[in-house]
Design an enzyme around this catalytic site. Sequence first.
Site, PDB file in Angstrom:
ATOM      1  N   HIS A  85       0.818  -1.217   0.000  1.00 48.78           N
ATOM      2  CA  HIS A  85       0.000   0.000   0.000  1.00 48.78           C
ATOM      3  C   HIS A  85       0.852   1.267   0.000  1.00 48.78           C
ATOM      4  O   HIS A  85       0.345   2.346  -0.281  1.00 48.78           O
ATOM      5  CB  HIS A  85      -1.068  -0.021   1.101  1.00 48.78           C
ATOM      6  CG  HIS A  85      -0.607   0.301   2.488  1.00 48.78           C
ATOM      7  ND1 HIS A  85      -0.309  -0.653   3.430  1.00 48.78           N
ATOM      8  CD2 HIS A  85      -0.439   1.485   3.110  1.00 48.78           C
ATOM      9  CE1 HIS A  85       0.035  -0.066   4.567  1.00 48.78           C
ATOM     10  NE2 HIS A  85      -0.037   1.226   4.404  1.00 48.78           N
ATOM     11  N   ASP A 221       1.108  -7.659   2.276  1.00 52.70           N
ATOM     12  CA  ASP A 221       1.222  -6.220   2.012  1.00 52.70           C
ATOM     13  C   ASP A 221       2.691  -5.796   1.849  1.00 52.70           C
ATOM     14  O   ASP A 221       3.261  -5.153   2.731  1.00 52.70           O
ATOM     15  CB  ASP A 221       0.550  -5.452   3.154  1.00 52.70           C
ATOM     16  CG  ASP A 221       0.270  -4.001   2.783  1.00 52.70           C
ATOM     17  OD1 ASP A 221       0.870  -3.506   1.807  1.00 52.70           O
ATOM     18  OD2 ASP A 221      -0.542  -3.360   3.472  1.00 52.70           O
ATOM     19  N   SER A 651       3.910   2.436   8.300  1.00 51.81           N
ATOM     20  CA  SER A 651       3.642   1.436   7.273  1.00 51.81           C
ATOM     21  C   SER A 651       4.920   1.121   6.514  1.00 51.81           C
ATOM     22  O   SER A 651       5.605   2.031   6.050  1.00 51.81           O
ATOM     23  CB  SER A 651       2.604   1.953   6.276  1.00 51.81           C
ATOM     24  OG  SER A 651       1.332   1.838   6.830  1.00 51.81           O
TER      25      SER A 651
HETATM   26  N1  ARG Z   1      -4.708   0.750   7.156  1.00 47.72           N
HETATM   27  C1  ARG Z   1      -3.437   0.841   6.497  1.00 47.72           C
HETATM   28  C2  ARG Z   1      -2.660   2.038   6.976  1.00 47.72           C
HETATM   29  O1  ARG Z   1      -3.214   3.063   7.262  1.00 47.72           O
HETATM   30  C3  ARG Z   1      -3.587   0.980   5.029  1.00 47.72           C
HETATM   31  C4  ARG Z   1      -4.088  -0.217   4.376  1.00 47.72           C
HETATM   32  C5  ARG Z   1      -4.340  -0.036   2.918  1.00 47.72           C
HETATM   33  N2  ARG Z   1      -5.205  -1.093   2.486  1.00 47.72           N
HETATM   34  C6  ARG Z   1      -6.491  -0.921   2.176  1.00 47.72           C
HETATM   35  N3  ARG Z   1      -7.231  -1.978   1.986  1.00 47.72           N
HETATM   36  N4  ARG Z   1      -7.038   0.267   2.037  1.00 47.72           N
HETATM   37  O2  ARG Z   1      -1.452   1.997   7.020  1.00 47.72           O
END
Ligand code: ARG
Length: 716
Positions: A85, A221, A651
């Site tokens: 991501h 991911d 992330s």
């Molecule tokens: N929740 C994750 C973050 O803020 C991002 C994940 C992205 N994936 C998604 N399905 N939108 O780091």
Amino acid sequence: MKKSVLFLFAFLLMAPFKSKADEGMWFLMFINKNIKDMQKMGLKLTAEEIYSINNSSLKDAIVQFNGGCTAEIISKDGLVLTNHHCGYDKIAELSTPENDYLTHGFWAKTKKDELAPKSNSVRFFIRMDNVTDRILALFDDSFNEKERERRINQEIAKIQEENDEGGKYTVSVRSFFQGNEYYYFVYQDFDDVRLVGTPPDMIGRFGGDTDNWEWPRHTGDFSLFRVYTDKDGNPAKYSPDNIPMKPKHHLPVSLGGVKEGDFAMILGYPGRTNRWMPAGGIDQNVKFAYPAWVEGSKVAMDAMKAHMDKNQKVRLDYASSYARIANYWKNRQGMIEALTLHKTAETKAQTEKEFEKWANKPVNKKLYGNVVADINEYYAKTNENASHNNYLINMLRSSNYASALNRLGAQMLNYINSNEPKRRELQPALNEDINDLYENLYEPLERDVLIAQLNLYSKKGGENIAPYVAELKQKYNEDFTEYVDNALKNSIFTSKESIDRFFENPKAELITNDELFKLSNELMMRYRAKTNEEILLDENFSRNFRLLVRGLRESGLNNIQYPDANSTLRLTYGSVVTLPAHPTRKNDAKANYYTTLKGAIDKHNPNDDEFNNPQKLIDLYNKKDYGRYANEHKELPVNFLTNNDITGGNSGSPVLNGKGELIGLAFDGNIEAMAGDVIFDDKLQRTINVDIRYVLFIIDKYADAKHLIDEMTIVK
Ligand code: ARG
């Protein structure tokens, strides 16, 4: 309610390890203070091996990726690992309907096949230092905010010049503890960073927005990039002559796996926490700001999705921006729920009551006596506007017409009002901006987003809406469909073609009279506008908030030892930990601190584009062809949990074992702990990580890209 308390209790009884819950995002320069505690928990490294100015250390393998995420160097040839991501918009940018890497994945066979996005950068951390005394010596408590800021900025410029080695480094001076401490950070940026590999969407984003922020999770991911330098190892813009970077340090990759209770630490760039936020601020967010945000995001998502579902090119072009909006749409809902459930504002209000007692002692009264009252007054006066601003912000972040045309129109005016030589100078930037905006812009989608946002904003923005929108609302009877359709019909700004036509016979009036341009200007003006009263309110607030934090520390009423996250490098340590079982979300694994490929296959649904596993992955599962990546139960581990203290921006951060070897990749938080940015809850707050064995399995068995594995330093 009762039930969940029971769950928790059972979990505590069963937990075989006394897992220290690990709140804290620590500065590397003070890691000496934590090192004993870390070593007790399982760290085998010394402080010097984590952060050294003179020798290569762990920190040399950690980079900030494109300003927003974290990544790590995992080979001597500058291979970079981050989240899928985090690479998402670069992967989407490099994809076309014919070569759709987002959907099908991409694996460069040789270095020559690696792909350079238009721009992509990583930032290495060189060193940091404390300049608090130097900055605070410039003024005293009698100074007003403007003068204080002026002196700080002057000093910052000096500090930058003293440390940037003639432009080699970027130096950033930042305030911490709400302006009570200052540190500078020295960085080196590299701008040629190419895509090396990515799994298909249905591995990298498996579970989509349904599973986002949730546990149990089954998401691969990750994506791979490579840093390139000029032939002398210096940063350089993209050039085919650039060579793979020779980094000072790269992380060894561990095949050892994780067990409950294992030490785990994470280095990375957490974006923003607000652990000192006053009760009034939490209330404002829960009741005014976040509900508006959630509503504004949802309206955009619905309008976007309708078009993305119908057209593959539109889906690719808007995938990244949709994901960004969906991510925080869910995050904000989680925050509203968690902050309400945990009564976070009440907890803070209690502390503030005690603070008031302390603040009203004769010795403290002069400086601190009014702090809490003033802060509460600030929030009372800004609640309505907070709601308005969040509707407006969501219009601007989802509508390209609304957010971009004011600037583009001004640029075009400047261009046509210039003489020939000046025009030649302005041309390249103008062309680039036009291309950037229109290359992937889809008018029918933009139309629907703009109508939906204007309708919502004018209805919910209250007294505060932009005066021009208030006028239109009257005129068009609260429905902006006709207005937007007329504006589009006559606008020169709808598409690249209409802009090209404009330049065949450019006239300033065509811009100044353009309705879309006017609208964008009016919205932007409202966004930036601040009355004198608001400016004063803001200044008083920042002074009072700074005093609140100072007073809370001085009085010992708040003992948080680490500063709030602000996109500077931090270390957090803790261990591999389970989460109390969820009443409905079943985990496939033997213990609730990890998941396995079986869980992904159990969720498989070929008709759901969030849960549609690629056939090859299913085949590998059926053959149980996991090679050396299986755990001791012959399962293929996918994700696992730690109790590290992270937030957005972390992330892509490496999860490291006690020896500083890579065991995983942080990629998410859990919805139960969405209050975490304001208050760390040791029972609930978890980091969700990709197990590095799953990453290696995908590269090796799924993608047949063994040459990438061979590049790494794999340890047992
Ligand atoms: N929740 C994750 C973050 O803020 C991002 C994940 C992205 N994936 C998604 N399905 N939108 O780091």
